[in-house]
Design an enzyme around this catalytic site. Structure first.
Site, PDB file in Angstrom:
ATOM      1  N   TRP A 152       0.786  -1.223   0.000  1.00 14.36           N
ATOM      2  CA  TRP A 152       0.000   0.000   0.000  1.00 14.36           C
ATOM      3  C   TRP A 152       0.820   1.277   0.000  1.00 14.36           C
ATOM      4  CZ3 TRP A 152       2.027   1.914   4.320  1.00 14.36           C
ATOM      5  CH2 TRP A 152       2.402   1.011   5.319  1.00 14.36           C
ATOM      6  N   ASN A 153       2.156   1.200   0.104  1.00  9.98           N
ATOM      7  CA  ASN A 153       2.918   2.450   0.279  1.00  9.98           C
ATOM      8  C   ASN A 153       3.207   3.183  -1.027  1.00  9.98           C
ATOM      9  OD1 ASN A 153       4.584   0.266  -0.252  1.00  9.98           O
ATOM     10  ND2 ASN A 153       6.325   1.101   0.833  1.00  9.98           N
ATOM     11  N   GLY A 229       6.454  -6.564   0.232  1.00  6.57           N
ATOM     12  CA  GLY A 229       5.753  -6.444   1.510  1.00  6.57           C
ATOM     13  C   GLY A 229       6.688  -6.740   2.657  1.00  6.57           C
ATOM     14  N   GLU A 251      10.603  -8.392  -2.578  1.00  2.81           N
ATOM     15  CA  GLU A 251      11.151  -7.113  -2.087  1.00  2.81           C
ATOM     16  C   GLU A 251      10.564  -6.914  -0.706  1.00  2.81           C
ATOM     17  OE1 GLU A 251      13.295  -5.472  -3.622  1.00  2.81           O
ATOM     18  OE2 GLU A 251      13.133  -6.413  -5.591  1.00  2.81           O
ATOM     19  N   LEU A 252      11.384  -7.057   0.332  1.00  2.00           N
ATOM     20  CA  LEU A 252      10.829  -7.078   1.679  1.00  2.00           C
ATOM     21  C   LEU A 252      11.303  -5.863   2.479  1.00  2.00           C
ATOM     22  CD1 LEU A 252      11.231 -10.916   2.167  1.00  2.00           C
ATOM     23  CD2 LEU A 252       9.344  -9.640   1.164  1.00  2.00           C
ATOM     24  N   CYS A 285      10.317   1.277   2.180  1.00  2.00           N
ATOM     25  CA  CYS A 285      11.175   0.172   2.637  1.00  2.00           C
ATOM     26  C   CYS A 285      12.650   0.575   2.699  1.00  2.00           C
ATOM     27  CB  CYS A 285      10.973  -1.062   1.779  1.00  2.00           C
ATOM     28  SG  CYS A 285      11.101  -0.727   0.036  1.00  2.00           S
ATOM     29  N   GLU A 382      11.924  -3.154  11.983  1.00  2.00           N
ATOM     30  CA  GLU A 382      11.620  -2.062  11.064  1.00  2.00           C
ATOM     31  C   GLU A 382      10.368  -1.315  11.524  1.00  2.00           C
ATOM     32  OE1 GLU A 382      10.116  -3.398   7.300  1.00  2.00           O
ATOM     33  OE2 GLU A 382      10.918  -1.650   6.269  1.00  2.00           O
TER      34      GLU A 382
HETATM   35  P1  NAD Z   1       1.530  -7.063   6.551  1.00  3.35           P
HETATM   36  O1  NAD Z   1       2.696  -7.953   6.752  1.00  3.35           O
HETATM   37  O2  NAD Z   1       0.220  -7.446   7.143  1.00  3.35           O
HETATM   38  O3  NAD Z   1       1.240  -6.842   5.002  1.00  3.35           O
HETATM   39  C1  NAD Z   1       2.240  -6.421   4.105  1.00  3.35           C
HETATM   40  C2  NAD Z   1       1.664  -6.626   2.692  1.00  3.35           C
HETATM   41  O4  NAD Z   1       1.527  -8.012   2.430  1.00  3.35           O
HETATM   42  C3  NAD Z   1       0.264  -6.045   2.494  1.00  3.35           C
HETATM   43  O5  NAD Z   1       0.187  -5.472   1.204  1.00  3.35           O
HETATM   44  C4  NAD Z   1      -0.669  -7.240   2.604  1.00  3.35           C
HETATM   45  O6  NAD Z   1      -1.840  -7.095   1.826  1.00  3.35           O
HETATM   46  C5  NAD Z   1       0.196  -8.331   2.035  1.00  3.35           C
HETATM   47  N1  NAD Z   1      -0.099  -9.662   2.559  1.00  3.35           N
HETATM   48  C6  NAD Z   1      -0.281 -10.003   3.862  1.00  3.35           C
HETATM   49  N2  NAD Z   1      -0.487 -11.335   3.971  1.00  3.35           N
HETATM   50  C7  NAD Z   1      -0.446 -11.830   2.703  1.00  3.35           C
HETATM   51  C8  NAD Z   1      -0.591 -13.132   2.143  1.00  3.35           C
HETATM   52  N3  NAD Z   1      -0.778 -14.215   2.919  1.00  3.35           N
HETATM   53  N4  NAD Z   1      -0.503 -13.262   0.798  1.00  3.35           N
HETATM   54  C9  NAD Z   1      -0.286 -12.192   0.003  1.00  3.35           C
HETATM   55  N5  NAD Z   1      -0.130 -10.952   0.469  1.00  3.35           N
HETATM   56  C10 NAD Z   1      -0.213 -10.769   1.807  1.00  3.35           C
HETATM   57  O7  NAD Z   1       1.974  -5.651   7.104  1.00  3.35           O
HETATM   58  P2  NAD Z   1       1.279  -4.225   7.092  1.00  3.35           P
HETATM   59  O8  NAD Z   1       0.809  -3.889   8.482  1.00  3.35           O
HETATM   60  O9  NAD Z   1       0.333  -4.048   5.969  1.00  3.35           O
HETATM   61  O10 NAD Z   1       2.564  -3.380   6.754  1.00  3.35           O
HETATM   62  C11 NAD Z   1       3.632  -3.262   7.666  1.00  3.35           C
HETATM   63  C12 NAD Z   1       4.802  -4.108   7.287  1.00  3.35           C
HETATM   64  O11 NAD Z   1       4.813  -4.407   5.916  1.00  3.35           O
HETATM   65  C13 NAD Z   1       6.075  -3.337   7.573  1.00  3.35           C
HETATM   66  O12 NAD Z   1       6.736  -3.924   8.643  1.00  3.35           O
HETATM   67  C14 NAD Z   1       6.890  -3.405   6.317  1.00  3.35           C
HETATM   68  O13 NAD Z   1       8.031  -4.161   6.507  1.00  3.35           O
HETATM   69  C15 NAD Z   1       6.068  -4.165   5.335  1.00  3.35           C
HETATM   70  N6  NAD Z   1       5.868  -3.447   4.078  1.00  3.35           N
HETATM   71  C16 NAD Z   1       6.906  -3.425   3.221  1.00  3.35           C
HETATM   72  C17 NAD Z   1       6.767  -2.770   2.025  1.00  3.35           C
HETATM   73  C18 NAD Z   1       7.896  -2.705   1.052  1.00  3.35           C
HETATM   74  O14 NAD Z   1       7.885  -1.834   0.198  1.00  3.35           O
HETATM   75  N7  NAD Z   1       8.852  -3.614   1.103  1.00  3.35           N
HETATM   76  C19 NAD Z   1       5.569  -2.143   1.717  1.00  3.35           C
HETATM   77  C20 NAD Z   1       4.508  -2.197   2.630  1.00  3.35           C
HETATM   78  C21 NAD Z   1       4.671  -2.875   3.814  1.00  3.35           C
END
Ligand code: NAD
Length: 478
Positions: A152-153, A229, A251-252, A285, A382
């Site tokens: 979502w970012n 994510g 990309e984590l 990230c 993070e």
């Molecule tokens: P989250 O771990 O719940 O979700 C992160 C992303 O993964 C979301 O887009 C979510 O829809 C997706 N997701 C979750 N479970 C999934 C699954 N089983 N299958 C497919 N997609 C799935 O975390 P959050 O509260 O939304 O965001 C916070 C964390 O996410 C942060 O700690 C950050 O590290 C990470 N994040 C990283 C990026 C990046 O650009 N690398 C972007 C957004 C969030």
């Protein structure tokens, strides 16, 4: 443009209703309801796989120059529609409108670069060692239908990296944007459709992330998974991908260190650090987090960083001059507070921020902490938000060791005027992207990816395109 009606795209058809119902979308700047989207159920997911299957057969056999023309038309549409798409992006994600517009324009540049490279994917002839073999050609073929999951970012930029690479390489795609920000991603997808992409080549679904990812990873049709994510979800999808022998790019997260050396100017670095740290409210990230500053520069750096953080104009991203918007959701505000409270309990000091802002929506104050011990969560987990941590160092070797101590390895930054120190930092910092004397390591032309637990593979740049291809040898005897 007001917020659009969100639809799924399957086999060239826009779908407004499914039997699985609808899910709401909220504006993070005030918590108001923006709209809703149709949830993809089993029937839609099956239809999307069928579409991606025949879409791949058609698109992979389309001449590279014809693919190039269609994708180029899509980026022309994207640029023309950028002002409207940026407004949608700001409404659903919260970032300031100027940042949203830059994101959409950069997305067009990302796709253009990958599209250009897709036209010139080269084969290589290898001299045979068997007497009857005439040619041995090492060629690159599209990997197959791709399932792409974006967070979502950066609601347009991150889908652009995946779609640009996959489509330019000749793959079909099922895109699942994050459910909080489907509007801007849908408008990006619409640009490809309106440019004449054949039905089935690009599909978009929304719904239950875990259900969609487990279905698509196990699918016989899908050849590659691409995920952006968090580390825990990245590992989970990686395990599933390995079980089905699927190609996987991830990309984590990161926990980027910034080393400010004795020969850097602390106050100049602070001026660069403020926009780098608080852009998109720190929800980036590659965002700088741990500032390791030489004792001789700490006062100047601290003063500049705190003054810059306090001067940011906070508000609804649609309002004029706003530089700093809300976090994506209430859970992220709670997470920031919990990280700060933990740091305080471990003896850290708050130099600014450290609390939720007293206004509607999901706002958390730009926050700078100092003296957080290594046992505090903020030093290892993070924050993915507007929190910076300051620490002093005396010996550069110690600072590099601190920078490298975490399992993350996405981005690292360092500031020095000494050429030998710059080379040392470039070599010794364990990160997929090292920025020396600046923060701009994410560009359309350069690979973006992490070492260690921060990911697998790269996106953007030539490497980003190659990740959507497989190597194939064709050996011909006479
Ligand atoms: P989250 O771990 O719940 O979700 C992160 C992303 O993964 C979301 O887009 C979510 O829809 C997706 N997701 C979750 N479970 C999934 C699954 N089983 N299958 C497919 N997609 C799935 O975390 P959050 O509260 O939304 O965001 C916070 C964390 O996410 C942060 O700690 C950050 O590290 C990470 N994040 C990283 C990026 C990046 O650009 N690398 C972007 C957004 C969030």
């Amino acid at each position: 443009m007001s917020y659009p009606v969100i639809q799924l795209l399957i086999n060239g058809e826009w779908i407004s209703h499914t039997t699985a119902g609808q899910q709401s979308i909220f504006n993070p700047a005030d918590g108001s309801l923006l709209g809703s989207f149709p949830i993809a159920g089993e029937a839609e997911l099956q239809a999307a796989q069928d579409a991606a299957d025949h879409g791949f057969k058609r698109w992979s056999r389309t001449l590279a120059v014809d693919r190039f023309r269609t994708i180029g038309q899509a980026t022309q549409l994207l640029r023309a529609r950028a002002p409207q798409i940026a407004r949608i992006l700001t409404q659903e994600q919260g970032k300031p409108l100027a940042e949203a517009l830059r994101e959409v324009m950069l997305a067009a540049d990302i796709i253009d670069f990958l599209n250009e490279e897709g036209k010139r994917l080269a084969s290589r002839g290898v001299p045979p060692r068997l007497v009857n073999v005439l040619t041995q050609t090492v060629t690159r073929v599209p990997v197959g239908p791709v399932a792409a999951f974006t967070p979502w970012n950066f609601p347009v930029n991150l889908p652009a990296r995946k779609l640009g690479a996959a489509l330019s390489a000749g793959c079909s795609v099922i895109l699942k944007p994050d459910e909080a920000v489907p509007g801007a991603a849908m408008e990006l997808v619409r640009c490809f459709q309106d440019a004449g992409l054949p039905a089935g080549v690009l599909n978009m679904v929304l719904g239950n992330p875990a259900q969609i990812s487990s279905t698509l990873i196990a699918s016989k049709v899908i050849a590659k998974i691409s995920f952006t994510g968090s580390v825990p979800v990245g590992k989970l999808l990686g395990e599933q991908a390995a079980r089905h022998m699927k190609r996987y790019t991830a990309e984590l997260g990161g926990h980027a260190p910034v080393i400010v050396c004795a020969d850097a100017d602390g106050s100049d670095v602070a001026k660069l650090a403020v926009p780098a740290k608080f852009r998109n409210a720190g929800q980036v990230c590659a965002s700088p987090i741990r500032f390791l500053v030489h004792r001789s520069q700490i006062d100047a750096f601290r003063t500049g960083l705190v003054a810059g953080a306090l001067a940011l104009k906070v508000g609804n991203g649609l309002d004029d001059g706003v530089q700093y918007g809300p976090l994506i959701a209430e859970r992220r505000v709670n997470e920031m507070q919990s990280i700060v409270d933990d740091a305080l309990a471990h003896g850290a000091r708050v130099l600014c921020g450290g609390h939720r802002l007293d206004r509607p929506g999901f706002f958390y104050a730009p926050t700078v902490l100092e003296d957080a011990p290594l046992s505090a969560r903020v030093q290892t987990q993070e924050p993915f938000g507007p929190i910076a941590v300051l620490d002093v160092f005396d010996d550069l070797g110690d600072a590099i060791a601190r920078a490298n101590a975490l399992p993350y390895g996405l981005a690292a930054y360092a500031f020095t005027q000494n050429l030998a120190t710059a080379h040392r930092l470039g070599q010794e910092l364990e990160a997929g992207m090292v920025g020396i004397n600046h923060f701009g390591v994410s560009q359309p032309e350069t690979p973006f990816g992490g070492l260690k637990e921060s990911g697998l593979g790269q996106e953007s740049g030539l490497e980003g395109l190659l990740g959507y291809t497989e190597v194939k040898l064709i050996s011909v005897a006479g």
